[in-house]
Write a protein that holds these residues in place. Sequence first.
Motif, short mmCIF file in Angstrom:
data_model
loop_
_atom_site.label_atom_id
_atom_site.label_comp_id
_atom_site.label_asym_id
_atom_site.label_seq_id
_atom_site.Cartn_x
_atom_site.Cartn_y
_atom_site.Cartn_z
N LEU A 135 -0.39 -3.58 -12.37
CA LEU A 135 0.49 -2.45 -12.67
C LEU A 135 -0.04 -1.62 -13.83
O LEU A 135 0.13 -0.40 -13.85
CB LEU A 135 1.90 -2.96 -12.98
N ASN A 136 -0.70 -2.27 -14.78
CA ASN A 136 -1.29 -1.53 -15.90
C ASN A 136 -2.44 -0.64 -15.44
O ASN A 136 -2.71 0.40 -16.05
CB ASN A 136 -1.81 -2.48 -16.97
N ALA A 137 -3.11 -1.05 -14.35
CA ALA A 137 -4.26 -0.29 -13.85
C ALA A 137 -3.87 0.78 -12.84
O ALA A 137 -4.68 1.65 -12.53
CB ALA A 137 -5.28 -1.25 -13.22
N MET A 138 -2.65 0.72 -12.33
CA MET A 138 -2.21 1.68 -11.32
C MET A 138 -1.84 3.02 -11.94
O MET A 138 -1.53 3.10 -13.13
CB MET A 138 -0.98 1.12 -10.56
N GLU A 139 -1.87 4.08 -11.11
CA GLU A 139 -1.36 5.37 -11.54
C GLU A 139 0.14 5.23 -11.88
O GLU A 139 0.88 4.62 -11.11
CB GLU A 139 -1.53 6.41 -10.44
N LEU A 204 6.31 -9.90 -7.10
CA LEU A 204 5.42 -8.75 -7.31
C LEU A 204 4.03 -9.00 -6.71
O LEU A 204 3.44 -8.12 -6.09
CB LEU A 204 5.28 -8.45 -8.81
N LEU A 205 3.51 -10.22 -6.90
CA LEU A 205 2.21 -10.54 -6.35
C LEU A 205 2.19 -10.40 -4.83
O LEU A 205 1.23 -9.90 -4.25
CB LEU A 205 1.80 -11.96 -6.75
N THR A 206 3.28 -10.83 -4.21
CA THR A 206 3.38 -10.71 -2.75
C THR A 206 3.34 -9.25 -2.33
O THR A 206 2.64 -8.87 -1.39
CB THR A 206 4.68 -11.37 -2.25
N GLU A 207 4.09 -8.42 -3.04
CA GLU A 207 4.16 -7.00 -2.67
C GLU A 207 2.88 -6.25 -3.01
O GLU A 207 2.59 -5.20 -2.42
CB GLU A 207 5.34 -6.35 -3.42
N LEU A 208 2.10 -6.78 -3.95
CA LEU A 208 0.88 -6.09 -4.36
C LEU A 208 -0.38 -6.65 -3.70
O LEU A 208 -1.50 -6.26 -4.05
CB LEU A 208 0.72 -6.19 -5.89
N GLU A 209 -0.21 -7.54 -2.73
CA GLU A 209 -1.36 -8.16 -2.07
C GLU A 209 -2.28 -7.12 -1.43
O GLU A 209 -3.49 -7.30 -1.37
CB GLU A 209 -0.89 -9.15 -1.00
N ALA A 210 -1.68 -6.04 -0.96
CA ALA A 210 -2.47 -5.00 -0.30
C ALA A 210 -3.48 -4.36 -1.26
O ALA A 210 -4.47 -3.77 -0.83
CB ALA A 210 -1.56 -3.90 0.26
N LEU A 211 -3.25 -4.53 -2.56
CA LEU A 211 -4.16 -3.95 -3.54
C LEU A 211 -5.28 -4.91 -3.93
O LEU A 211 -6.08 -4.61 -4.81
CB LEU A 211 -3.38 -3.55 -4.81
N GLY A 212 -5.30 -6.10 -3.28
CA GLY A 212 -6.36 -7.06 -3.55
C GLY A 212 -6.09 -7.97 -4.72
O GLY A 212 -7.01 -8.51 -5.32
N ALA A 213 -4.83 -8.14 -5.07
CA ALA A 213 -4.49 -9.01 -6.21
C ALA A 213 -4.74 -10.46 -5.88
O ALA A 213 -4.61 -10.89 -4.74
CB ALA A 213 -3.04 -8.80 -6.58
N THR A 214 -5.10 -11.25 -6.88
CA THR A 214 -5.22 -12.69 -6.72
C THR A 214 -4.23 -13.37 -7.61
O THR A 214 -3.82 -12.84 -8.64
CB THR A 214 -6.64 -13.17 -7.09
N ARG A 215 -3.84 -14.55 -7.23
CA ARG A 215 -2.83 -15.26 -8.02
C ARG A 215 -3.44 -15.89 -9.26
O ARG A 215 -4.61 -16.24 -9.28
CB ARG A 215 -2.17 -16.35 -7.16
N GLY A 216 -2.60 -16.07 -10.27
CA GLY A 216 -3.06 -16.77 -11.46
C GLY A 216 -2.42 -16.26 -12.72
O GLY A 216 -2.33 -15.06 -12.92
N GLY A 217 -1.94 -17.15 -13.57
CA GLY A 217 -1.39 -16.77 -14.87
C GLY A 217 0.02 -16.25 -14.76
O GLY A 217 0.47 -15.77 -13.72
N TYR A 218 0.74 -16.34 -15.85
CA TYR A 218 2.12 -15.87 -15.90
C TYR A 218 2.30 -14.90 -17.05
O TYR A 218 1.48 -14.84 -17.97
CB TYR A 218 3.09 -17.05 -16.02
#
Length: 363
Positions: A135-139, A204-218
């Motif tokens: 989210l920090n990297a998104m427009e 959020l990770l589930t919804e952002l999967e299309a952006l190539g996110a990987t799981r890890g950290g909280y």
Amino acid sequence: MAEAAVDNEVWNEPAGEAVPKRKISSRTKLTGKEKAAIFILSLADEDVKKILDGMQEDEVRELTRTIARIGSTPQDVVRAVRQEFLDRFELQQFDVRGGMNKVKDMISKALGKEKARQFLKELQQGPKNTPWEILNAMEPTLVATFLSNEHPQSIALILSQLQVEQASYVVDYLISDVQQEVILRMAKLGSLPPGALEDIEESLLTELEALGATRGGYAKEGGGGVKKVAELLNMMSRDLSDKLLAYLDEEDNPLAEEVRKEMFLFEDLLLMDDKSFQTLLREVNNDELLSALKGTDDRLKEKFFQNMSERAAEMLREDLEMMGPVKVADVESAQQSILKAARRLEAEGAIVIMGKGTDDVVL
């Protein structure tokens, strides 16, 4: 150049083109505009073109009017004007600090805000492991759209985990009613128990999967509260922060007052002692200072003048006098840049800003 009576005369011009000209001698006291005109006239044509290309239309108009009124200028006056320019250049403070903040400033001026954000994305390396990094990297416009259907409390929680600058941009793109609700709820956020954001992160990770996110950290614990809201409002335009503060006043006046105490406004520079003020001035470049002081009240201008050498203060006054209209957005941007420097120096213990926050100072 010593003061003397000013000689004025009308020089012979073709019919219909008579221009009252000022006769310059070594005894003439020149105005700032006249010095600028003489300096320009002493340059090669290609250099003049480069300078004029970087000026605003009203500045060019004022300069050419002054040039039209200047007659033949003695060489000793021209040399004195050019020497003063060199003296100004040598006295100017240059910020040569690198880092990503400097990169942001440079490419924002060169490319504009939107293109600069895209460019910065390309500089970032490595996969994003958490939704907060994504989210920090998104427009900001996309983040605002992404959050538009969320409850204000969820938006407040999410924004509390983002970088302050990014969160301020996102709030700017939310609709007015949502902005108010989110700011109020963020101000009321306290420290969160461990794991409180895990469900939101997973979703959020589930919804952002299309952006190539990987799981890890909280996410870090907490993140909201009065201090975060104050930082957020400091990053926003003055108009928007005033509106949101007014809403906080209506809903919870004591809470709004707490936020105000944590905020750091340009006018608060008056609270600084002279030693701290002089330290800050060494971190500020001349262009930013000129824009920041445009339209500020006389008390604050005098604070700057009093903490400079007599010569530097005189130069700054002349530059302000010659300066044309400046966009409000450019003034606010310059003021924010100076405030960022002040906050950094305060965090490093290099300066003291009295009267803000809860930390008292014993003199």
